[in-house]
Design a protein around this motif. Structure first.
Motif, PDB file in Angstrom:
ATOM      1  N   CYS B  49      28.791  43.920 -85.096  1.00 41.13           N
ATOM      2  CA  CYS B  49      27.619  43.348 -84.971  1.00 41.13           C
ATOM      3  C   CYS B  49      26.507  44.365 -84.993  1.00 41.13           C
ATOM      4  O   CYS B  49      25.354  43.563 -85.008  1.00 41.13           O
ATOM      5  CB  CYS B  49      27.830  42.831 -83.258  1.00 41.13           C
ATOM      6  N   HIS B  50      26.681  45.508 -85.298  1.00 31.50           N
ATOM      7  CA  HIS B  50      25.355  46.357 -85.334  1.00 31.50           C
ATOM      8  C   HIS B  50      24.800  46.186 -86.960  1.00 31.50           C
ATOM      9  O   HIS B  50      23.875  45.680 -86.977  1.00 31.50           O
ATOM     10  CB  HIS B  50      25.954  47.760 -85.271  1.00 31.50           C
ATOM     11  N   ARG B  51      25.494  46.816 -87.673  1.00 30.68           N
ATOM     12  CA  ARG B  51      24.953  46.677 -89.058  1.00 30.68           C
ATOM     13  C   ARG B  51      25.863  45.841 -90.133  1.00 30.68           C
ATOM     14  O   ARG B  51      25.480  45.992 -91.542  1.00 30.68           O
ATOM     15  CB  ARG B  51      24.820  48.178 -89.702  1.00 30.68           C
ATOM     16  N   GLY B  52      26.851  45.214 -89.680  1.00 29.09           N
ATOM     17  CA  GLY B  52      27.465  44.096 -90.644  1.00 29.09           C
ATOM     18  C   GLY B  52      28.803  44.956 -91.434  1.00 29.09           C
ATOM     19  O   GLY B  52      29.671  44.258 -92.244  1.00 29.09           O
ATOM     20  N   ASP B  75      36.383  46.397 -77.637  1.00 32.27           N
ATOM     21  CA  ASP B  75      37.640  45.999 -77.095  1.00 32.27           C
ATOM     22  C   ASP B  75      38.158  44.801 -77.601  1.00 32.27           C
ATOM     23  O   ASP B  75      37.572  44.148 -78.568  1.00 32.27           O
ATOM     24  CB  ASP B  75      37.514  46.033 -75.494  1.00 32.27           C
ATOM     25  N   ALA B  76      39.528  44.341 -76.956  1.00 27.07           N
ATOM     26  CA  ALA B  76      39.964  43.233 -77.754  1.00 27.07           C
ATOM     27  C   ALA B  76      39.275  41.928 -77.462  1.00 27.07           C
ATOM     28  O   ALA B  76      39.717  40.846 -78.211  1.00 27.07           O
ATOM     29  CB  ALA B  76      41.527  43.121 -77.142  1.00 27.07           C
ATOM     30  N   ALA B  77      38.416  41.725 -76.618  1.00 20.35           N
ATOM     31  CA  ALA B  77      37.679  40.529 -76.433  1.00 20.35           C
ATOM     32  C   ALA B  77      36.197  40.646 -77.324  1.00 20.35           C
ATOM     33  O   ALA B  77      35.458  40.013 -77.238  1.00 20.35           O
ATOM     34  CB  ALA B  77      37.101  40.585 -74.775  1.00 20.35           C
ATOM     35  N   GLY B  78      36.113  41.728 -78.152  1.00 16.95           N
ATOM     36  CA  GLY B  78      35.036  42.014 -78.990  1.00 16.95           C
ATOM     37  C   GLY B  78      33.850  42.587 -78.278  1.00 16.95           C
ATOM     38  O   GLY B  78      32.795  42.736 -79.086  1.00 16.95           O
ATOM     39  N   GLN B  79      33.905  42.934 -76.930  1.00 20.43           N
ATOM     40  CA  GLN B  79      32.716  43.643 -76.367  1.00 20.43           C
ATOM     41  C   GLN B  79      32.710  44.960 -76.838  1.00 20.43           C
ATOM     42  O   GLN B  79      33.739  45.943 -77.170  1.00 20.43           O
ATOM     43  CB  GLN B  79      32.981  43.709 -74.911  1.00 20.43           C
ATOM     44  N   CYS B  80      31.363  45.334 -77.038  1.00 23.89           N
ATOM     45  CA  CYS B  80      31.261  46.735 -77.471  1.00 23.89           C
ATOM     46  C   CYS B  80      31.383  47.758 -76.309  1.00 23.89           C
ATOM     47  O   CYS B  80      30.478  47.393 -75.163  1.00 23.89           O
ATOM     48  CB  CYS B  80      29.930  47.091 -78.276  1.00 23.89           C
ATOM     49  N   VAL B  81      32.139  48.782 -76.038  1.00 19.13           N
ATOM     50  CA  VAL B  81      32.298  49.460 -75.008  1.00 19.13           C
ATOM     51  C   VAL B  81      31.830  50.874 -75.220  1.00 19.13           C
ATOM     52  O   VAL B  81      32.076  51.781 -74.398  1.00 19.13           O
ATOM     53  CB  VAL B  81      33.969  49.425 -74.512  1.00 19.13           C
ATOM     54  N   GLU B  82      31.466  51.234 -76.297  1.00 22.37           N
ATOM     55  CA  GLU B  82      31.311  52.677 -76.681  1.00 22.37           C
ATOM     56  C   GLU B  82      30.288  52.771 -77.804  1.00 22.37           C
ATOM     57  O   GLU B  82      30.496  52.263 -78.833  1.00 22.37           O
ATOM     58  CB  GLU B  82      32.554  53.556 -76.927  1.00 22.37           C
ATOM     59  N   PRO B  90      24.026  47.506 -75.293  1.00 23.79           N
ATOM     60  CA  PRO B  90      23.246  46.275 -75.366  1.00 23.79           C
ATOM     61  C   PRO B  90      24.332  45.240 -74.870  1.00 23.79           C
ATOM     62  O   PRO B  90      25.469  45.316 -75.555  1.00 23.79           O
ATOM     63  CB  PRO B  90      22.673  45.984 -76.580  1.00 23.79           C
ATOM     64  N   ILE B  91      24.088  44.186 -73.831  1.00 26.27           N
ATOM     65  CA  ILE B  91      25.075  43.295 -73.535  1.00 26.27           C
ATOM     66  C   ILE B  91      25.361  42.380 -74.764  1.00 26.27           C
ATOM     67  O   ILE B  91      26.451  41.761 -74.913  1.00 26.27           O
ATOM     68  CB  ILE B  91      24.292  42.463 -72.324  1.00 26.27           C
ATOM     69  N   GLN B  92      24.386  42.087 -75.921  1.00 25.38           N
ATOM     70  CA  GLN B  92      24.651  41.211 -76.713  1.00 25.38           C
ATOM     71  C   GLN B  92      25.587  41.836 -77.906  1.00 25.38           C
ATOM     72  O   GLN B  92      25.746  41.126 -78.833  1.00 25.38           O
ATOM     73  CB  GLN B  92      23.196  40.745 -77.246  1.00 25.38           C
ATOM     74  N   ALA B  93      25.847  43.114 -77.636  1.00 29.18           N
ATOM     75  CA  ALA B  93      26.633  43.926 -78.612  1.00 29.18           C
ATOM     76  C   ALA B  93      28.059  43.502 -78.539  1.00 29.18           C
ATOM     77  O   ALA B  93      28.919  44.096 -78.074  1.00 29.18           O
ATOM     78  CB  ALA B  93      26.544  45.488 -78.599  1.00 29.18           C
ATOM     79  N   LYS B  94      28.304  42.351 -79.238  1.00 30.55           N
ATOM     80  CA  LYS B  94      29.822  41.700 -79.032  1.00 30.55           C
ATOM     81  C   LYS B  94      30.048  41.101 -80.451  1.00 30.55           C
ATOM     82  O   LYS B  94      29.032  40.388 -80.927  1.00 30.55           O
ATOM     83  CB  LYS B  94      29.505  40.542 -77.810  1.00 30.55           C
ATOM     84  N   VAL B  95      31.431  41.251 -80.648  1.00 26.98           N
ATOM     85  CA  VAL B  95      31.881  40.364 -81.802  1.00 26.98           C
ATOM     86  C   VAL B  95      32.589  39.242 -81.410  1.00 26.98           C
ATOM     87  O   VAL B  95      33.412  39.312 -80.405  1.00 26.98           O
ATOM     88  CB  VAL B  95      32.619  41.521 -82.720  1.00 26.98           C
TER      89      VAL B  95
ATOM     90  N   VAL C 317      22.492  43.438 -84.296  1.00 25.00           N
ATOM     91  CA  VAL C 317      22.200  43.600 -82.866  1.00 25.00           C
ATOM     92  C   VAL C 317      21.747  45.335 -83.028  1.00 25.00           C
ATOM     93  O   VAL C 317      22.192  46.155 -83.461  1.00 25.00           O
ATOM     94  CB  VAL C 317      23.561  43.964 -82.130  1.00 25.00           C
ATOM     95  N   PRO C 318      20.396  45.498 -82.604  1.00 19.34           N
ATOM     96  CA  PRO C 318      19.816  46.816 -82.741  1.00 19.34           C
ATOM     97  C   PRO C 318      20.616  47.884 -81.683  1.00 19.34           C
ATOM     98  O   PRO C 318      20.612  47.438 -80.530  1.00 19.34           O
ATOM     99  CB  PRO C 318      18.243  46.495 -82.383  1.00 19.34           C
ATOM    100  N   PHE C 319      20.375  49.226 -82.336  1.00 15.80           N
ATOM    101  CA  PHE C 319      20.674  50.134 -81.257  1.00 15.80           C
ATOM    102  C   PHE C 319      19.741  51.232 -81.228  1.00 15.80           C
ATOM    103  O   PHE C 319      18.968  51.205 -82.183  1.00 15.80           O
ATOM    104  CB  PHE C 319      22.322  50.846 -81.946  1.00 15.80           C
TER     105      PHE C 319
END
Lengths: 356, 356, 356
Positions: B49-52, B75-82, B90-95, C317-319
């Motif tokens: 989700c960052h730069r594709g 993580d396995a739910a697509g959430q950015c965790v690190e 950012p909360i929207q950092a999710k695949v 998504v911007p970081f």
């Protein structure tokens, strides 16, 4: 966009046989060609009217062809005559056929209105199978629009630069000659006499000239893109302005450029000569020089096409040597315009009928 | 344009492992698949989700995947965790992830609204891993739109023409049969009994028939493009209209066509049989016949696609044998229309809320 | 869409010779380069003004170039000075030339308004030929838009992930550092000090460090896309926040990214060092590490490009680590806007003149 009401060379006669199904795309339309048992040629859209499969991967059955997707069978007139899973064949189950004529080794097709397909309009290429002339069959494929090839053939000043070791030679005197350009029916006639010039390499390969020559290239270039040329050379004489034909070797070049699509083109050619006709090695030498030269043309024209593609806004600067090609492009444009007007007019007439 | 609210076969179960990152594009969307340590499958958009950058060239870290461009970990739910260079993610950092179900050897994904992803809608392909049945896994890739393959599978009259040496045979009686076509939920059901016909080559290869057979192909073809077939043949009997199943060999063909993009398609298939199940060479022979036949299909369908591409205005002439494929295309169109209406309606509802 | 009024690196000096015709496409324009007999460089549109053939397949004649299609000859200023078939040369028969400067091994061309081509605007890359520094010449070609490469170079947090065995190393501490980003004329300045980190593999290959290092990367990234970097490392000291330069090895990386077309890019680079300058094997080792690393970049960036191409609506998504690249993209956008306004204004002025 291509002219439709004209004869296009679609094949050398030997390419179309009684056994096989031969396919070639002409002005964007895939055309299936084969010979009936009586030897006459069928030209049919190479696309089954049912689901669009190419008929050329189908099967010959007598004078018919069967689509090998779902088994529909078409007769030589394109009519569907058999459908495995049903008795009644829909009347509109018909594949388009095209008027086709074999003449002097070339197979000509007419892609436009069949009612206008007059075989008398086919240009005379008798030298391709005349007993006093010899040549070999030539075909090359181009990945450029056909008009770039027409441009090339309508200005022979390129011979000294593109073909220094084949048709041209290092003598740039040839390029300096201004040819005479005349408008003729459906095209232009070009007359170029180069007097007292070095014989070109391909001519040196078949005869010892002992000195300079007078050389002529006189050709008609007509719609859609056919070049028929009287050319040759003789020991340099004193006979300006028309040069010397005494002791000459002569050729009757036949060339046909047929668009495949907007970006690719078929090129049929032969270079008949009427000397040394009992020496196949001379015929071969001439043919090989021409093939090599046409490869040289293809290289520069393909490079030109790539260069033009980089800048759609490129404006060409006109030179005097463009006279013939500009006239021919004008003839093409006029013909396209007329066909467009005609189509529009036909459409309007139909509309009137419907309204009335 | 593809149907979204439906289950697509995305992979054979063995393609998705605990160690690797597997990527396959489904209806235009690259999908990353991998197994968590507990063996369950994750299906996630294969695009950071960052730069594709594609996550599939990233690194497994436990049940997570790390993008190997800038090191973001999901993580396995697509959430950015690190994120290496910052603490607050950012909360929207999710695949985006997709509902995914493994069932009877196939991995099914749901590309539409997750709330509608009901696993009970997955068709039953129990024969793929049933102890009484045997088959080998098949996959081929097509460079055509998936509907052309559906067309092919919805009209078996092509068997005698496309597959004379594999599934069909030279006996065109098979093609002459009019199958029964019934509308069912989300598709069509086709029943074709061909009585007293030559056994097809693939069946001859596994059994000596000593004469003609009664042959049946009964299948459901349902959205998005799944074929489940009861087929087989038995020594020709007298039992018209339904034929003979005494002494039969039987198959339960499972085929799933999954669009990759508008112009390319995945094709998953197996052809389970319930006879000679202790003879791997029989299973292999059947599989190889099917693969060879599907290569034949791909050849004609790809030729058809190229032919159609030459003329966007080509109008197909309908025949009786098109009944099933026309019905199925209508089902597809109706479903696409409903999804479009639904989307438009959802949008309108949102707009109302905003206004209110 | 590219910035025009700026200096682009078009070649390494050695690529342009006195004997040959060298062609490279810069921001969509094919540019012919060659050296006159006095060694100075000519940069000319690689397209004959007559029919568009590339001049680079033509022939050198002294300081002139002759198009080998129809034989037009152009001088070093692009003026047509000879046409075989005519005496009077049209005044507009001129090929565009571009301001060109050779400086410190690089050949710079100016594709915009020649009046603005001030050589003082060329950035200083003295390390490329300074006697106290050593490097080898690097060039690679990319099939992506140049901005994706700029993005990469403006965020070194990728080093630990894309280059674990070359420029980065497994120590992700480096990625965790927040660099200082300053706006400078036409670009950004980035200062990144990573203290007490593992020396990266490429540095280990040329020196035994015996422990951790302080490492810095300080670079200007300016229009159109030039990176000039002061970088190096020294045994880890205690000197936070700026780190230790005692016993350091130092580099002056020079990198120039030049768009070829919207979808392809030239990449010129060298990585000069001022230690072990009498050891060619050290220079070679450093160069090979850099080449290997740039191949790693190309792999991930090309994968990113393919991934982005699948979804034109993808929103990044911007970081925090995007600070520098976002600033630089803003600088580019602003420059393009100004050039557009200028062009529009120039056009308006002309229109006024015409009206008045």
């Amino acid at each position: 966009m291509f002219i439709k009401n004209t004869w296009y060379v679609a094949a050398w006669d030997k390419e179309v046989t009684t056994e096989n199904l031969f396919s070639r795309t002409i002005i964007g339309v895939p055309v299936l060609m084969y010979r009936k048992e009586d030897g006459s040629i069928v030209a049919m859209e190479d696309r089954c009217c049912h689901r669009g499969a190419p008929l050329s991967v189908g099967r010959r059955e007598g004078d018919c062809v069967r689509c090998m997707y779902h088994g529909l069978k078409f007769d030589a007139a394109g009519q569907c005559v058999e459908a495995p899973a049903q008795k009644r064949i829909p009347i509109q189950a018909k594949v388009k056929t095209f008027p086709v004529v074999q003449r002097h080794r070339w197979v000509w097709v007419w892609m436009g209105d069949p009612a206008k397909a007059d075989p008398d309009l086919i240009p005379d290429t008798q030298w391709l199978d005349h007993p006093d002339w010899r040549s070999l069959d030539g075909y090359i494929h181009y990945d450029v629009n056909y008009l770039l090839i027409c441009d090339n053939l309508l200005d022979f000043s390129h011979l000294a630069f593109v073909h220094p070791t084949t048709l041209g030679g290092g003598d740039t005197t040839y390029a300096a000659v201004q040819p005479k350009v005349d408008r003729i029916d459906n095209g232009v006639r070009i007359t170029r006499w180069a007097l007292d010039v070095e014989p070109p390499p391909f001519a040196k390969a078949v005869k010892d000239w002992g000195g300079k020559v007078d050389r002529w290239n006189i050709y008609n270039f007509t719609l859609p893109a056919t070049l028929l040329m009287d050319s040759g050379m003789a020991p340099a004489g004193t006979g300006a302005p028309e040069g010397n034909r005494q002791g000459a070797i002569e050729f009757r070049g036949c060339q046909a450029i047929t668009p495949e699509n907007e970006d690719s083109t078929h090129y049929f050619f032969a270079h008949p000569h009427n000397f040394s006709i009992d020496k196949p090695e001379v015929t071969k030498s001439i043919h090989e020089s021409v093939v090599q030269a046409f490869d040289e043309d293809r290289e520069i024209i393909t490079a030109q096409k790539r260069s033009l593609a980089l800048d759609p806004n490129f404006k060409m600067v006109p030179f005097g040597m463009d006279a013939a090609l500009n006239q021919f492009r004008w003839v093409v444009a006029k013909c396209l315009e007329e066909e467009g007007l005609e189509a529009a007019s036909a459409q309007a007439a139909t509309a009137d009928t419907v309204k009335a």
